[in-house]
Scaffold this motif. Structure first.
Motif, PDB file in Angstrom:
ATOM      1  N   LEU A 114      -3.821 -11.718 -39.581  1.00 51.21           N
ATOM      2  CA  LEU A 114      -4.956 -12.636 -39.440  1.00 51.21           C
ATOM      3  C   LEU A 114      -6.269 -12.078 -39.973  1.00 51.21           C
ATOM      4  O   LEU A 114      -7.239 -12.823 -40.132  1.00 51.21           O
ATOM      5  CB  LEU A 114      -5.144 -13.002 -37.964  1.00 51.21           C
ATOM      6  N   ALA A 117      -7.487 -13.896 -43.069  1.00 49.71           N
ATOM      7  CA  ALA A 117      -7.036 -15.284 -43.210  1.00 49.71           C
ATOM      8  C   ALA A 117      -8.109 -16.256 -42.735  1.00 49.71           C
ATOM      9  O   ALA A 117      -8.919 -15.945 -41.857  1.00 49.71           O
ATOM     10  CB  ALA A 117      -5.755 -15.499 -42.409  1.00 49.71           C
ATOM     11  N   THR A 119      -7.042 -19.969 -43.069  1.00 52.61           N
ATOM     12  CA  THR A 119      -6.186 -21.097 -42.708  1.00 52.61           C
ATOM     13  C   THR A 119      -4.778 -20.578 -42.439  1.00 52.61           C
ATOM     14  O   THR A 119      -4.183 -19.920 -43.300  1.00 52.61           O
ATOM     15  CB  THR A 119      -6.142 -22.144 -43.838  1.00 52.61           C
ATOM     16  N   VAL A 120      -4.255 -20.861 -41.252  1.00 50.85           N
ATOM     17  CA  VAL A 120      -2.970 -20.311 -40.822  1.00 50.85           C
ATOM     18  C   VAL A 120      -2.071 -21.442 -40.335  1.00 50.85           C
ATOM     19  O   VAL A 120      -2.538 -22.391 -39.683  1.00 50.85           O
ATOM     20  CB  VAL A 120      -3.166 -19.277 -39.692  1.00 50.85           C
ATOM     21  N   ALA A 144      -2.470 -22.102 -47.382  1.00 56.13           N
ATOM     22  CA  ALA A 144      -2.440 -21.325 -46.145  1.00 56.13           C
ATOM     23  C   ALA A 144      -2.476 -19.839 -46.482  1.00 56.13           C
ATOM     24  O   ALA A 144      -1.830 -19.390 -47.421  1.00 56.13           O
ATOM     25  CB  ALA A 144      -1.190 -21.649 -45.331  1.00 56.13           C
ATOM     26  N   ASP A 145      -3.238 -19.092 -45.716  1.00 53.95           N
ATOM     27  CA  ASP A 145      -3.364 -17.661 -45.956  1.00 53.95           C
ATOM     28  C   ASP A 145      -2.293 -16.857 -45.214  1.00 53.95           C
ATOM     29  O   ASP A 145      -2.063 -15.691 -45.538  1.00 53.95           O
ATOM     30  CB  ASP A 145      -4.739 -17.171 -45.502  1.00 53.95           C
ATOM     31  N   ALA A 146      -1.671 -17.464 -44.209  1.00 52.29           N
ATOM     32  CA  ALA A 146      -0.668 -16.759 -43.418  1.00 52.29           C
ATOM     33  C   ALA A 146       0.152 -17.775 -42.638  1.00 52.29           C
ATOM     34  O   ALA A 146      -0.271 -18.924 -42.436  1.00 52.29           O
ATOM     35  CB  ALA A 146      -1.330 -15.765 -42.458  1.00 52.29           C
ATOM     36  N   LEU A 148       2.492 -17.872 -38.943  1.00 51.97           N
ATOM     37  CA  LEU A 148       2.928 -17.216 -37.719  1.00 51.97           C
ATOM     38  C   LEU A 148       4.085 -18.013 -37.138  1.00 51.97           C
ATOM     39  O   LEU A 148       4.039 -19.249 -37.107  1.00 51.97           O
ATOM     40  CB  LEU A 148       1.786 -17.138 -36.706  1.00 51.97           C
ATOM     41  N   TRP A 174       3.248 -13.086 -43.115  1.00 50.26           N
ATOM     42  CA  TRP A 174       3.711 -13.741 -41.901  1.00 50.26           C
ATOM     43  C   TRP A 174       4.198 -12.691 -40.899  1.00 50.26           C
ATOM     44  O   TRP A 174       4.508 -11.560 -41.259  1.00 50.26           O
ATOM     45  CB  TRP A 174       4.837 -14.741 -42.203  1.00 50.26           C
ATOM     46  N   ARG A 221     -12.280 -20.912 -39.197  1.00 46.99           N
ATOM     47  CA  ARG A 221     -10.929 -20.352 -39.194  1.00 46.99           C
ATOM     48  C   ARG A 221     -10.037 -21.245 -38.337  1.00 46.99           C
ATOM     49  O   ARG A 221     -10.319 -21.460 -37.149  1.00 46.99           O
ATOM     50  CB  ARG A 221     -10.925 -18.913 -38.669  1.00 46.99           C
ATOM     51  N   ALA A 223      -6.006 -22.375 -37.127  1.00 46.60           N
ATOM     52  CA  ALA A 223      -4.559 -22.178 -37.028  1.00 46.60           C
ATOM     53  C   ALA A 223      -3.950 -23.522 -36.649  1.00 46.60           C
ATOM     54  O   ALA A 223      -4.262 -24.066 -35.578  1.00 46.60           O
ATOM     55  CB  ALA A 223      -4.218 -21.118 -35.995  1.00 46.60           C
TER      56      ALA A 223
END
Length: 275
Positions: A114, A117, A119-120, A144-146, A148, A174, A221, A223
């Motif tokens: 994170l 990041a 956008t997740v 998306a940057d990551a 989860l 991820w 930010r 998620a």
């Protein structure tokens, strides 16, 4: 690469490739043995580009030029087998050129994923490997940057997930989240909050905010949590959310496939309405 022709399907060197169609077996055995499978030249190329290490490669002789181009001078055994041997060992006709048994990397810490990041995508308990792979492809293609995934979510490195993602699972950072409310230590919500994330839950609810309205005023930010194919997000995930968001639908349809919903949500965040 080290060429090793094999004609016997019982050869122990082929153990990593045995029974690939047995999902229940592979779901347990691959993480325990620290490996995952990369299928096709494109997927193997993306895995290698991401710095992942191959344990071995299984292929037919006609595909050796492609294998050599990818593997190069790495000290990796390349098992050259007839098509019928490959099918007996794996359980299916290997027609994508090659399979590679890859060393499974250690998952990074949530805070590490994170750190940079904005956008997740959060996948909660998605059990279908095809949907997981498609969601990763949407994440890679739509900003998306990551990603989860929760403890019970299907393995993003399972062969079908990797194949459907077209290898983009190697491009998007991820890792796995802990439970929303674990008995000990910080839960998923606490980890997201500590990194400055606003948790948006995609769900049907009377007080849900339409996606376009949320995108127009998106937090710095975000998620975005997506739920399982059958029941959607759990009560704990919804309770952890800062905002519940919904995609306005037409035609009597109340929801989309999880990967489609992820793509719509990520596109909307990248293209907020003017004004």
């Amino acid at each position: 690469m080290i060429l090793q022709p094999i004609d016997d399907p019982a050869d122990e060197r082929l153990a990593d490739y045995r029974d690939l169609t047995d999902v229940a077996l592979r779901r347990v055995s691959e993480p325990e043995r620290g490996l995952y499978m990369a299928e096709s030249a494109k997927v193997l190329g993306r895995a290698l580009a991401a710095g992942h290490a191959p344990r071995s490669v299984l292929t037919a002789r006609k595909w050796l030029p492609d294998v050599e181009r990818l593997v190069g001078d790495r000290d990796v055994p390349v098992y050259v087998v007839p098509d019928e041997v490959a099918e007996q060992v794996t359980g299916f006709a290997v027609h994508r050129g090659m399979l590679a048994a890859m060393q499974r990397p250690e998952p990074p810490a949530v805070a590490e994923v994170l750190a940079h990041a904005r956008t997740v995508l959060v996948l909660e308990d998605i059990v279908d490997h095809t949907n997981v792979g498609a969601a990763f492809r949407a994440a890679a293609g739509l900003g998306a940057d990551a990603v989860l995934v929760t403890p019970r979510c299907a393995d993003p490195l399972y062969r079908r997930s990797v194949r459907v993602s077209m290898g983009t699972v190697f491009q998007v950072p991820w890792t796995r989240l802990p439970e929303w409310a674990p008995r000990e230590g910080a839960g998923a919500r606490e980890l997201l909050t500590a990194s400055g994330f606003h948790l948006a839950a995609m769900a049907l609810a009377d007080d849900a905010v339409p996606l376009d309205a949320f995108a127009a005023r998106r937090p710095e930010r975000v998620a975005f949590a997506m739920g399982s194919e059958g029941d959607g997000l759990s009560r704990r995930a919804l309770a952890a959310a800062d905002t519940v968001v919904t995609i306005p639908m037409a035609g009597g349809v109340d929801s989309l496939n999880v990967a489609s919903a992820a793509a719509v949500a990520l596109w909307a965040l990248q293209h907020p309405p003017a004004g």
